[in-house]
Design a protein around this motif. Structure first.
Motif, short mmCIF file in Angstrom:
data_model
loop_
_atom_site.label_atom_id
_atom_site.label_comp_id
_atom_site.label_asym_id
_atom_site.label_seq_id
_atom_site.Cartn_x
_atom_site.Cartn_y
_atom_site.Cartn_z
N LEU A 25 2.78 29.54 8.42
CA LEU A 25 1.74 28.82 8.68
C LEU A 25 1.98 27.33 8.78
O LEU A 25 1.44 26.63 9.43
CB LEU A 25 0.62 29.03 7.99
N ILE A 26 2.81 27.01 7.94
CA ILE A 26 3.24 25.49 7.74
C ILE A 26 4.49 24.97 8.57
O ILE A 26 4.71 24.13 8.94
CB ILE A 26 3.31 25.01 6.25
N THR A 27 5.53 26.22 8.51
CA THR A 27 6.86 25.72 9.16
C THR A 27 6.74 25.77 10.48
O THR A 27 7.58 25.26 11.51
CB THR A 27 8.11 26.55 8.54
N ASP A 28 6.00 26.52 11.17
CA ASP A 28 5.72 26.66 12.65
C ASP A 28 4.76 25.89 13.14
O ASP A 28 4.26 25.81 14.22
CB ASP A 28 5.57 28.18 13.01
N ALA A 29 4.34 24.81 12.39
CA ALA A 29 3.03 23.93 12.79
C ALA A 29 1.78 24.51 13.10
O ALA A 29 0.96 23.92 13.75
CB ALA A 29 3.68 22.97 13.87
N ARG A 30 1.60 25.81 12.79
CA ARG A 30 0.19 26.35 13.05
C ARG A 30 -0.86 25.61 12.27
O ARG A 30 -2.04 25.42 12.44
CB ARG A 30 0.20 27.71 12.83
N GLY A 31 -0.32 25.73 10.80
CA GLY A 31 -1.46 24.91 9.75
C GLY A 31 -2.61 26.09 9.71
O GLY A 31 -2.28 27.33 9.74
#
Length: 203
Positions: A25-31
């Protein structure tokens, strides 16, 4: 406005979230997306749709009718801690953000879950239609209505918490009412809130 650090617990019960997904969720920029956005077919939203869902009525349902409204809420609850004033004993009782986030993430120690740590911008006054700022619904000077959930220390973000505002995520195991920290992952794309503070360096 001010900057508020938060802890956000997300359940790992029944495969809702695993450790690999929590990190992604944080590494693929989804947040962290609101349930409303995640449940939009195709995942595309428009400014008009956002304006339509950011209402006082929906915020009240998010806080007080989550069992029914949760899958459709455009708001994101995060914990920042809270203070309860006991006038009878002349004492203040502090409820930590970590305790609240752990309860939500692990269902009071019954299953695993993730806790995300980050920051959001918070309005000093009610500003529900403005998606860029969160609401401090824990503050009785701002939100006056009595609420059974006030001591959860809740701040409500709107629509989306960007991944670059999340500092790190932790994975906790819950078993027999106990919780144990299993792992922690720092966000390589985290951006500190320093650029939006009111301090400028001399040159």
């Amino acid at each position: 406005m001010y900057i508020q650090w938060f802890a956000k617990g997300i359940s790992g019960d029944a495969g809702a979230l695993d450790w690999a997904t929590a990190k992604n969720l944080i590494t693929d920029a989804r947040g962290i997306q609101s349930n409303w956005w995640r449940n939009i077919p195709g995942g595309k939203i428009t400014p008009t749709q956002v304006d339509a869902v950011l209402t006082d009525g929906n915020l009240d349902r998010h806080v007080h009718d989550y069992a029914n409204f949760g899958p459709h809420t455009p708001f994101i609850s995060v914990a920042a801690g809270c203070v309860e004033r006991d006038t009878l004993l002349s004492q203040n009782h502090i409820y930590s953000a970590l305790t609240t986030a752990l309860d939500f993430a692990t269902d009071a120690g019954r299953h695993p879950g993730a806790i995300f740590y980050g920051w959001v911008l918070v309005a000093l006054n009610p500003a529900v239609p403005l998606s860029a700022v969160a609401e401090e619904i824990r503050d009785l000077n701002v939100y006056h209505r009595w609420s059974p959930f006030q001591l959860e220390g809740e701040i409500t973000a709107k629509i989306h918490i960007p991944s670059n505002q999340i500092e790190h995520v932790e994975w906790w195991d819950g078993h027999s009412g106990q919780t144990t920290l299993i792992d922690s992952f720092p966000n390589p794309g985290f951006v500190k809130p320093t650029p939006i503070t009111n301090i400028r360096e001399l040159f």
